[in-house]
Motif scaffolding. Structure first.
Motif, mmCIF file in Angstrom:
data_model
loop_
_atom_site.group_PDB
_atom_site.id
_atom_site.type_symbol
_atom_site.label_atom_id
_atom_site.label_comp_id
_atom_site.label_asym_id
_atom_site.label_seq_id
_atom_site.Cartn_x
_atom_site.Cartn_y
_atom_site.Cartn_z
ATOM 1 N N ALA A 163 0.652 -0.899 0.155
ATOM 2 C CA ALA A 163 0.068 -0.044 -0.143
ATOM 3 C C ALA A 163 0.846 1.233 0.165
ATOM 4 O O ALA A 163 0.492 2.277 -0.223
ATOM 5 C CB ALA A 163 -1.127 0.028 1.257
ATOM 6 N N HIS A 164 2.183 1.171 0.524
ATOM 7 C CA HIS A 164 3.057 2.433 0.808
ATOM 8 C C HIS A 164 4.218 2.060 -0.078
ATOM 9 O O HIS A 164 4.878 1.302 0.065
ATOM 10 C CB HIS A 164 3.191 2.541 2.067
ATOM 11 C CG HIS A 164 2.036 2.619 2.975
ATOM 12 N ND1 HIS A 164 1.197 3.772 3.108
ATOM 13 C CD2 HIS A 164 1.178 1.618 3.404
ATOM 14 C CE1 HIS A 164 -0.034 3.585 3.883
ATOM 15 N NE2 HIS A 164 0.157 2.143 4.288
ATOM 16 N N ALA A 207 15.320 -3.945 3.412
ATOM 17 C CA ALA A 207 14.044 -4.311 3.181
ATOM 18 C C ALA A 207 13.382 -4.929 4.397
ATOM 19 O O ALA A 207 12.087 -5.340 4.549
ATOM 20 C CB ALA A 207 14.511 -5.726 2.210
ATOM 21 N N LYS A 208 14.263 -5.519 5.300
ATOM 22 C CA LYS A 208 13.500 -5.988 6.741
ATOM 23 C C LYS A 208 12.889 -4.873 7.412
ATOM 24 O O LYS A 208 11.882 -5.193 7.915
ATOM 25 C CB LYS A 208 14.485 -6.992 7.404
ATOM 26 C CG LYS A 208 14.899 -8.171 6.878
ATOM 27 C CD LYS A 208 16.386 -8.721 7.265
ATOM 28 C CE LYS A 208 16.479 -9.035 8.764
ATOM 29 N NZ LYS A 208 17.834 -9.288 9.084
ATOM 30 N N LEU A 209 13.503 -3.766 7.509
ATOM 31 C CA LEU A 209 12.973 -2.689 8.067
ATOM 32 C C LEU A 209 11.802 -2.274 7.505
ATOM 33 O O LEU A 209 10.551 -1.757 8.218
ATOM 34 C CB LEU A 209 13.990 -1.510 8.112
ATOM 35 C CG LEU A 209 14.890 -1.548 9.221
ATOM 36 C CD1 LEU A 209 15.952 -0.364 8.902
ATOM 37 C CD2 LEU A 209 14.668 -1.601 10.628
ATOM 38 N N ALA A 210 11.565 -2.366 6.225
ATOM 39 C CA ALA A 210 10.313 -2.165 5.511
ATOM 40 C C ALA A 210 9.268 -2.969 5.948
ATOM 41 O O ALA A 210 7.938 -3.016 5.358
ATOM 42 C CB ALA A 210 10.468 -1.911 4.107
ATOM 43 N N GLY A 211 9.643 -4.245 6.337
ATOM 44 C CA GLY A 211 8.492 -5.321 6.728
ATOM 45 C C GLY A 211 8.930 -6.614 6.314
ATOM 46 O O GLY A 211 8.127 -7.484 6.781
ATOM 47 N N PRO A 243 4.411 -9.645 3.490
ATOM 48 C CA PRO A 243 4.991 -10.215 2.133
ATOM 49 C C PRO A 243 5.150 -9.287 1.172
ATOM 50 O O PRO A 243 5.898 -9.499 0.311
ATOM 51 C CB PRO A 243 3.847 -11.399 1.871
ATOM 52 C CG PRO A 243 2.624 -11.217 2.924
ATOM 53 C CD PRO A 243 3.014 -10.257 4.035
ATOM 54 N N ALA A 244 4.218 -8.250 1.164
ATOM 55 C CA ALA A 244 4.281 -7.463 0.065
ATOM 56 C C ALA A 244 5.429 -6.471 0.297
ATOM 57 O O ALA A 244 5.863 -5.636 -0.832
ATOM 58 C CB ALA A 244 2.975 -6.430 -0.079
ATOM 59 N N SER A 277 2.846 -0.959 5.925
ATOM 60 C CA SER A 277 2.416 0.171 6.896
ATOM 61 C C SER A 277 3.193 1.635 6.860
ATOM 62 O O SER A 277 4.262 1.185 6.553
ATOM 63 C CB SER A 277 2.312 -0.462 8.419
ATOM 64 O OG SER A 277 3.673 -0.314 8.893
ATOM 65 N N PRO A 278 2.515 2.568 7.492
ATOM 66 C CA PRO A 278 3.458 3.914 7.218
ATOM 67 C C PRO A 278 4.532 3.866 8.059
ATOM 68 O O PRO A 278 5.522 4.584 7.734
ATOM 69 C CB PRO A 278 2.460 4.981 7.447
ATOM 70 C CG PRO A 278 1.163 4.394 7.858
ATOM 71 C CD PRO A 278 1.240 2.834 7.505
#
Lengths: 505, 505
Positions: free
Chosen positions: A421-422, A446-450, A455-456, A482-483
């Motif tokens: 979404a972000h 990439a890990k900090l981004a989730g 999964p996205a 998530s933001p």
């Protein structure tokens, strides 16, 4: 100890809905009769019985009214292991001493790990009898250069013995594995359909990410279910020749999954544990031959040619001792493969290659072809040096794409990978040539981004090594679900010169 | 990171009353805005702020109604570190990466621990920033023969620097330490009053038990308060010349107390960590000279003369580098000292010696006199070889007993050690001579009975080595505060021939 030994009366199960990650925790009220009678204190190791099922769990003592004095609370991990519904009668007892811990201490004190000790340790680990700190001590004691080949053989053998072992009708059963450290190197999702489309057997089980932003199982899961039970996996392989399943769900080398739960937060990897982990899974899966993809690069998992030789030698020695053929293919590990890093983003790269799209990442295709070629030659479908042409033909004709769709359908139905979404595009700060990428820091980003939990999430890389960048030219796009995670990744990415080396022209 | 960086709104503190032992845990509801925005998952490391106070804690995610989505639950350890009352507004954020963990991984991978790395690690450990599994990895990496003298010096220096350091007016400040492993060897409670009664300064800080049934602080606590703050400790020493305080309460080498919380359940000890732990505490306490009591025996902590020499050499090398005089006195470690094992039971032995009772354990008295003699000579109160007579005189005259009473009064008031509600006498199973005692198993027996958590628990030994036993003759009396613990200890004691070797005459 049997349930009959459990002293005092039973307690009433209460599923507390507390997620403690994977360590089973039980909650008892300080004023419960059992706490008083047994002298239980926080962090005691407690045996909990529900009928004939039992687990070893860590105690948290509750002072408040969260639970009653007749109740026994279970964390989610404890509840998953023990089952039951609220109100079931449970019994508890002091855990009997964990004998195999003496063998861990002996290893810590410098004595080599023998076959008997390895077997005892792995049996207890596979049964979930080790607490997290005990697992951390075990893993640390076996990390670095602290396990020789004989110990690695003992550990591998013990890990195979502690779980199920599959048998296949086919005489030759192929497998592949990448030792990791190279983001985006998602060749399995190409190699399996190519090899299976040629009529060979390749029942692939993969792991989830340990310290990386995506494991093969995480990526495959964005396309189809991967938590297959054994009958399902067997049915998929019998009908399609191959599968891509999560190894943890089929109890192949279950001890390995326990070790990973602590290796991951500690960020520890080591030759001995890696070889034992990989080969135990392959042997348990019934493979006769395995090709190991070993990316070598300054910031890959294997950092130098010397380290690659030592690791390859260990793979060959342990494989030889356990009767599995091992081929090691060293590859360029200087930069990520493909564009995407993160489960869904890597799946999109795979789909582009399978569908022969014009923007499909060529490096991912080339790597997959090299590995598939080796497997096709090992499996007797192509003569020496002929495997690559065969593999390329299967990919170009769309036969591999058809096969992956069939495998996904057989595994429970194909789906489209999710999109984040972000997103945020990160531009180059100044002009110059991109001369180096720090894979570890890129993976961290990439890990900090989730990724891999979200999964996205992850990132798309827009500039390969050698690109002449102008200021503002997109380096990468961050993807987050998530933001908050997007903000964290952005904060980390601000120090972009620690990830990318741009030499001013 | 500062509180201003904490994203999103605050959460309301809720002290949940869950004792997780010493690891701080925070509980957040899965559906809380912060969990969603930040993508927090179970076992994430989270920074929690209450005003300017902050801690690093491990996250447990709650699925149930235990806590509300606006609340943040704290475990007891987290609440102790952070303070506050229900309803206080807290802020949370992802923990910044723990940089010093790279140094731990480097050590695990075989690189020596340098001064800078040791300082960074110890600073983070002392601040409570390490999770339990990270502490377990650190301790394991530094155990066995994996720390050389230079590393031990670096670690000791770092541990001193991370806490308070006391200064005393007296030029000579004495101290003693026993490396442990010998149940009942509670000489400190005799040595301190003897030395102080002679006018010397001995501000003794002691630890609680790590892997034993009683530490000196545990035993002293049955006689008087030991959790003294610094001003109290200083006042006691200024008025009485000595004290026996718990080191943890005065923040001397606080990193050491963090390490112990994981060393204890793992049952790990090692030369390097032991020397760093002991000497950092002594140097931080302002001592100029320390006498080390080192019991040597097959089942003591130091098992052979060779191991004793290596450990003594390391004490001398590290002491020399850090400017503290160290004398090591090797002693007989073949059997427990005195009769009692467990906090209160050992205190009763001490009182019998101080009061010159006819049944006072002679071995405890002799050991205390040897150590006191060495300290009196180091302190200039007796010429070489004259210390022992002086020490014996002070004990026989009752001056040492008067001094211990004065020290206890100054520490907050003397009390009588508790007595256990449940006891059981264990008789010899057959006739013969008692030729060996396994100290480790004997200690395990006392721990199963509840020591050191239950201060009155433990055991009294009735038969020293060499005793000619008749069947049924009392070997020991078990003491427990709960019937459950008595039953566990009894079950363990049933295999009495693994603890006592009785040779049939």
């Amino acid at each position: 100890m049997t349930p009959g030994d459990a002293p005092a009366g039973g307690l009433l199960l209460r599923r507390l809905g507390i997620d403690t990650y994977q360590e089973p925790v039980v909650y008892l009220h300080r004023d419960s009769a059992i706490c008083k009678a047994e002298g239980f204190e926080a962090r005691a190791r407690i045996e909990v019985w529900r009928g004939a099922t039992h687990i070893l769990a860590t105690l948290n003592v509750v002072y408040d009214s969260l639970i009653g004095i007749q109740q026994l609370g279970l964390s989610e991990a404890a509840w998953r292991a023990l089952g039951g519904i609220d109100g079931d009668v449970l019994r508890v007892a002091h855990a009997r001493p964990l004998q195999s811990l003496s063998a861990v201490r002996a290893k810590i004190y410098g004595r080599p790990l023998g076959a008997e000790a390895a077997a005892a340790i792995v049996r207890d680990v596979a049964e979930g009898r080790y607490s997290d700190i005990e697992l951390a001590a075990l893993i640390t004691a076996c990390s670095g250069d602290r396990m020789d080949v004989a110990e690695t053989i003992a550990l591998t053998r013990a890990m195979v013995a502690a779980g199920q072992r599959l048998r296949w009708d086919s005489g030759t059963v192929l497998d592949k594995h990448c030792v990791g450290g190279l983001p985006g190197n998602r060749t399995t999702l190409l190699v399996v359909p190519i090899v299976a489309a040629c009529g060979l057997t390749i029942p692939k089980t993969s792991s989830r990410a340990i310290t990386s932003p995506a494991g093969t199982a995480d990526t495959m899961e964005t396309l189809a279910p991967v938590a297959l039970d054994l009958p399902t996996m067997r049915r998929v392989v019998e009908s399609e020749g191959g599968c891509i399943a999560w190894g943890g769900a089929v109890s192949l080398s279950p001890a390995d999954d326990m070790l990973i739960r602590v290796e991951r937060p500690l960020g520890l990897d080591s030759d001995g544990l890696m070889v034992a982990s990989v080969l135990s899974k392959k042997i348990a899966a019934g493979s006769t031959h395995v090709v190991i993809d070993m990316p070598v690069g300054r910031s890959a998992k294997v950092r130098s040619a010397q380290a690659a030789r030592a690791l390859a030698q260990r793979f060959h020695s342990v494989g030889g001792a356990l009767g599995i053929g091992v081929s090691v293919i060293a590859s360029d590990g200087s930069q990520p493969v493909g564009r995407g890093i993160g489960p869904a983003l890597e799946a999109w790269d795979v789909l582009a290659v399978l569908q022969n799209l014009p923007d499909a990442p060529a490096d991912l295709r080339q790597r997959a072809l090299a590995l598939a070629a080796s497997l096709l030659e090992l499996g007797g479908k192509a003569g020496a040096g002929q495997g690559r042409a065969l593999a390329a033909g299967v990919l170009d004709s769309g036969a591999a794409w058809t096969k992956l769709q069939a495998i996904c359908a057989a595994q429970g139905g194909m789906r489209e990978p999710p999109r984040a979404a972000h997103t945020h595009v990160l531009g180059a700060l100044h002009r110059g040539r991109l001369t180096a990428i720090d894979n570890r820091r890129l993976a961290q980003l990439a890990k900090l981004a989730g990724a891999p939990r979200a999964p996205a999430a992850g990132l798309e890389l827009h500039a390969p090594l050698g690109t002449l960048l102008r200021p503002g030219q997109p380096l990468l796009t961050l993807h987050a679900e998530s933001p908050g995670e997007l903000a964290y990744a952005l904060a980390y990415a601000e120090a972009q010169d620690t990830i990318f080396t741009i030499q001013q022209a």
